[in-house]
Design a protein around this motif. Structure first.
Motif, PDB file in Angstrom:
ATOM      1  N   PRO A  64       1.005  -1.283   0.457  1.00  0.00           N
ATOM      2  CA  PRO A  64       0.057   0.014  -0.242  1.00  0.00           C
ATOM      3  C   PRO A  64       0.945   1.659  -0.122  1.00  0.00           C
ATOM      4  CG  PRO A  64       0.336  -0.788   2.091  1.00  0.00           C
ATOM      5  CD  PRO A  64       0.943  -1.498   1.297  1.00  0.00           C
ATOM      6  N   VAL A  67      -0.089   3.431   5.238  1.00  0.00           N
ATOM      7  CA  VAL A  67      -0.875   2.758   6.084  1.00  0.00           C
ATOM      8  C   VAL A  67      -0.782   3.355   7.529  1.00  0.00           C
ATOM      9  CG1 VAL A  67      -1.117   0.267   7.432  1.00  0.00           C
ATOM     10  CG2 VAL A  67      -0.487  -0.161   5.052  1.00  0.00           C
ATOM     11  N   GLU A  69      -2.354   4.492  11.710  1.00  0.00           N
ATOM     12  CA  GLU A  69      -3.308   3.744  12.424  1.00  0.00           C
ATOM     13  C   GLU A  69      -3.551   4.345  13.181  1.00  0.00           C
ATOM     14  OE1 GLU A  69       0.583   2.388  15.173  1.00  0.00           O
ATOM     15  OE2 GLU A  69       1.028   1.445  13.530  1.00  0.00           O
ATOM     16  N   THR A 207      -6.394   0.304  12.165  1.00  0.00           N
ATOM     17  CA  THR A 207      -6.035   0.969  11.362  1.00  0.00           C
ATOM     18  C   THR A 207      -6.684   0.914   9.450  1.00  0.00           C
ATOM     19  OG1 THR A 207      -5.340  -1.071   9.907  1.00  0.00           O
ATOM     20  CG2 THR A 207      -3.773  -0.277  11.777  1.00  0.00           C
ATOM     21  N   THR A 209      -5.729   1.134   5.797  1.00  0.00           N
ATOM     22  CA  THR A 209      -5.105   0.821   4.392  1.00  0.00           C
ATOM     23  C   THR A 209      -5.354   1.479   3.033  1.00  0.00           C
ATOM     24  OG1 THR A 209      -3.751  -1.442   5.364  1.00  0.00           O
ATOM     25  CG2 THR A 209      -3.292  -0.940   3.166  1.00  0.00           C
ATOM     26  N   SER A 281      -3.035  -6.019  -1.420  1.00  0.00           N
ATOM     27  CA  SER A 281      -1.621  -5.989   0.107  1.00  0.00           C
ATOM     28  C   SER A 281      -1.245  -7.676  -0.143  1.00  0.00           C
ATOM     29  CB  SER A 281      -1.929  -4.660   0.539  1.00  0.00           C
ATOM     30  OG  SER A 281      -1.071  -4.781   1.403  1.00  0.00           O
TER      31      SER A 281
END
Length: 372
Positions: A64, A67, A69, A207, A209, A281
């Motif tokens: 990706p 990403v 968080e 998360t 992505t 991914s």
């Protein structure tokens, strides 16, 4: 007739019959000439002249672009989870709602303090105006005016400070609505309603992505680096990814600044639009890079290329049906074709059966391969 004579008569008859058979066979089949040669059966193909795109294939991993968080900016509890695991979210979409009652009360208190400060400042300004007027008439001293001015300045500073505090309190209240900073796919949700969250937590709440666009990271061997760099200087380099018998077109987006001496390869990435999520991914895919276009290339079947003590060669079929050894140099090779130097277009070469040949032998073509 004696016994010995009866035994020798059959033997004599058999010997005579064998001699007659040998004599007849010799008359029926003439002896072969000393120079006769049986042609060797082969398959052949014709060297074609055409434009060939040089493509480099590599295996790479889908990665990706980003990403993120998702973490809480304040210490509180989760009031509501507004998303589901695996869901695709848009930028600004609410993901979690946190308990903001304490922070909202603090914001209201800070706003009330600002109102109070503004009222005190207005009163101080009126006092300053009166003292200034009285000073002009000689009823008060200059010190009274200076004191009123100092009070106005102090209250103005207090108002500015409390306004900043109120703004900070409003920002803290805004942290109770956790929204998506970018579009992407939601990962595993690690908190639930009532969970305590705080900024320094070890695990994120979840998360995001980014999957569209997405990249494929791969390595280019050192021998292909100059071709890759030349293609990049010439313009955008087209890259095709193969996934489940489908293809996705993209472009070269990154080339590392140095070759890794340990692996002897250069890291590179290609970017692809991925609206359907075909590229996932972490998966392994094959990519094809268009490095250059070879004009007026002489192309033959790769099965025609032979390797001998002096290097690569092909068996060329001459007009009289004999073969000759033609040295060549392979510039580009795939499973379907070989681009060679040292051979003229239109030449007929042996594609199968070359292991049984030597220069000067007659060949019999059993089948022609289609020209490349």
């Amino acid at each position: 007739m004696s016994v010995k004579l009866r035994l020798w008569v059959p033997i004599a008859i058999l010997a005579l019959a064998g001699a007659l058979a040998y004599w007849w066979q010799g008359r029926a089949a003439p002896a072969p000439s000393a120079g006769a040669e049986k042609p060797v059966a082969v398959r052949s193909g014709v060297a074609a002249v055409q434009t060939v795109p040089e493509v480099y294939s590599a295996s790479g991993f889908v990665t990706p672009l980003n990403v993120v968080e998702i973490r809480s900016q304040i210490m509180t509890t989760v009031r509501r989870v507004d998303i589901k695991e695996g869901e695709t979210v848009r930028t600004g979409q609410r993901m979690f709602t946190l308990d903001d009652r304490s922070d909202a009360a603090n914001a209201d208190k800070a706003a009330a303090q600002v109102v109070k400060d503004r009222a005190l400042l207005d009163d101080a300004r009126r006092t300053l105006a009166r003292n200034t007027d009285l000073k002009s008439k000689g009823f008060v001293s200059q010190s009274a005016v200076d004191s009123a001015q100092s009070n106005v300045d102090a209250l103005a500073a207090t108002l500015a400070s409390d306004q900043s505090a109120a703004a900070g309190a409003r920002v803290t209240v805004g942290f109770s609505a956790v929204t998506a900073p970018m579009s992407g796919r939601v990962g595993e949700i690690k908190v639930h309603v009532g969970s305590l969250v705080q900024p320094n937590a070890t695990l994120p709440m979840t998360t995001i992505t980014q999957i569209d666009p997405i990249e494929v990271a791969f390595n280019v061997p050192e021998r292909e680096v100059q071709k890759l760099l030349a293609a990049q200087r010439a313009g955008p380099v087209r890259v095709t990814a193969h996934v489940d018998k489908r293809t996705v077109d993209g472009h070269l987006s990154f080339v590392d600044s140095a070759v890794d001496s340990a692996s002897g390869s250069l890291k590179a990435k290609a970017q692809f639009d991925n609206p359907d999520g075909l590229l996932w991914s972490g998966t392994l895919v094959t990519v094809d890079l268009s490095l250059r276009t070879i004009e007026h290339a002489v192309v033959i079947s790769p099965r025609a290329v032979q390797v001998g003590p002096k290097g690569q060669f092909v068996y060329r079929i001459e007009p009289d049906g004999r073969v000759s050894s033609q040295p060549i140099t392979v510039d580009y090779l795939t499973s379907d074709l070989a681009v060679v130097q040292g051979l003229e277009g239109g030449s007929r070469v042996v594609t199968e059966g070359g292991q049984n040949l030597r220069p000067g032998l007659h060949v019999s073509v059993t089948q022609d391969d289609a020209a490349r």
